[in-house]
Design a protein around this motif. Structure first.
Motif, PDB file in Angstrom:
ATOM      1  N   GLY A  93       0.810  -1.216   0.000  1.00 10.95           N
ATOM      2  CA  GLY A  93       0.000   0.000   0.000  1.00 10.95           C
ATOM      3  C   GLY A  93       0.839   1.260   0.000  1.00 10.95           C
ATOM      4  O   GLY A  93       0.618   2.171  -0.811  1.00 10.95           O
ATOM      5  N   LEU A 203      -8.146   1.176   1.102  1.00 12.69           N
ATOM      6  CA  LEU A 203      -7.573  -0.171   1.080  1.00 12.69           C
ATOM      7  C   LEU A 203      -8.076  -0.940   2.294  1.00 12.69           C
ATOM      8  O   LEU A 203      -7.679  -0.660   3.431  1.00 12.69           O
ATOM      9  N   VAL A 250      -2.987  -1.536  -6.503  1.00 10.57           N
ATOM     10  CA  VAL A 250      -3.027  -0.291  -5.741  1.00 10.57           C
ATOM     11  C   VAL A 250      -2.357   0.841  -6.513  1.00 10.57           C
ATOM     12  O   VAL A 250      -2.862   1.974  -6.536  1.00 10.57           O
TER      13      VAL A 250
END
Length: 375
Positions: A93, A203, A250
């Protein structure tokens, strides 16, 4: 004669199909570290040098987590929520972000904040029971660790909307757990983000349990990723223990948001190997066979096997990562207990510009009590 009903409406809302996540979590790498049978056709794996850096940071994140857990048992931390097993989500992330981007973490995302480059001692300040988060959010572009479920999400969207209106080339990454998706703040944030076309990526680290509540008792949705569709938020789901897939999905979402295409919701399927916190006994609500199955899908070993199979990870790379991890752990052990601790009298600072007579009296009482204890 035409009527209003005969005229086409100028409706720019996206078609539902454009918002739907993949029916199964996307992956490039299997649990055994081999190529997935059906890699996602619309995504490309990151370059090997990026994945080597992801491996290094994941090894450091695991060692940081182990050291923080040990410090808790030694009484150095008041509480510690382990992120063991979630390294691919946390590192993947933050690696997708640029320096100008913001991160809004939860209390379980200390490894992600360390991977972002912050001082580990400062990252653990809040978990020592201090009154502040330990670092400067404005300077680091990392919001304080958030313990209440999902309350940081509207703040993240507000920040993203402000950045959009300023014309800044910045994106906000907001972490949330599966339990947080049952909170009202989560739904309000999704709606706010979609309406404002905010550059924010949500996320979800679905580690299968909200403390002791399994996912099946939280939602009847096919997957948590489907919760974005009703708000007009593009959604996706990914194997959260495959950092190759996490980084790919992502990064694409972050760059779409940066280009002005609005928010995205990503569900990363992972597992919390340890307890909810050091005060939790997970044996009361899950069996060891389940833990062993997930532990066998370890995200660090999966990536290492996959990279070695391509000649992209050497023994020198592995040794260097372990050495860096041990150096961080040693430095953390040395520095975590060197400060003198908070001054109890700071409790009365910054309450009023001009302290009230009652506050001054309470301060004098505490001063007298502290002095008596020292005598």
């Amino acid at each position: 004669m035409t009527t209003l009903a005969d005229e086409p409406l100028n409706d720019l809302r996206p078609l539902p199909q454009a918002l739907l996540p993949s029916p199964l979590p996307l992956r490039f790498v299997t649990e055994a570290g081999t190529d997935a049978d059906s890699p996602p056709p619309d995504f490309a794996p990151p370059p090997h040098d990026t994945l080597r850096e992801a491996y290094r940071r994941m090894v450091i994140a695991r060692r940081f987590d182990e050291q923080a857990s040990a410090l808790t048992r030694q009484g150095q931390l008041a509480v510690y929520p382990s992120s063991r097993g979630q390294e691919a989500c946390q590192v993947g992330g933050v690696l997708a972000l640029r320096r100008q981007d913001w991160l809004f973490p939860t209390y379980r995302d200390t490894a992600a904040v360390v991977a972002r480059g912050l001082d580990p001692v400062e990252v653990l300040t809040l978990l020592r029971g201090d009154r502040h988060c330990g670092y400067d959010p404005a300077a680091t572009r990392v919001a304080p660790l958030c313990t209440p479920l999902a309350t940081q999400l509207p703040h993240a969207v507000g920040m993203a909307d402000a950045l959009r209106r300023q014309g800044a080339d910045s994106v906000v990454m907001a972490f949330v757990g599966d339990g947080g998706t049952s909170e009202g703040d989560f739904h309000e944030a999704l709606n706010f983000a979609a309406v404002r076309n905010a550059p924010v990526v949500f996320l979800i680290q679905n580690n299968q349990y909200a403390i002791s509540v399994p996912l099946a008792d939280q939602t009847a949705a096919p997957a948590l990723a489907y919760k974005g569709i009703g708000y007009g938020v593009r959604s996706e789901q990914v194997d959260g223990n495959d950092v190759v897939a996490v980084l790919s999905v992502v990064t694409e979402a972050v760059e779409r948001a940066r280009a002005g295409h609005g928010p995205c919701l990503i569900e990363a399927h992972t597992y919390r190997v340890s307890g909810h916190t050091n005060a939790d006994d997970p044996r009361r609500y899950r069996d060891e066979a389940e833990v062993r199955r997930w532990a066998a899908a370890d995200p660090i070993e999966r990536l290492a096997t996959w990279l070695r199979g391509r000649g992209a990870l050497s023994e020198q790379d592995i040794d260097a990562a372990r050495t860096a991890a041990e150096a961080l752990a040693a430095d953390l052990r040395t520095r975590i207990g060197t400060d003198s601790g908070p001054d109890p009298l700071e409790l009365f600072d910054h309450v009023y510009a001009e302290p009230t007579s009652q506050l001054q009296e309470q301060r004098r009482q505490l001063e007298a009590e502290l002095k008596a204890r020292q005598e």
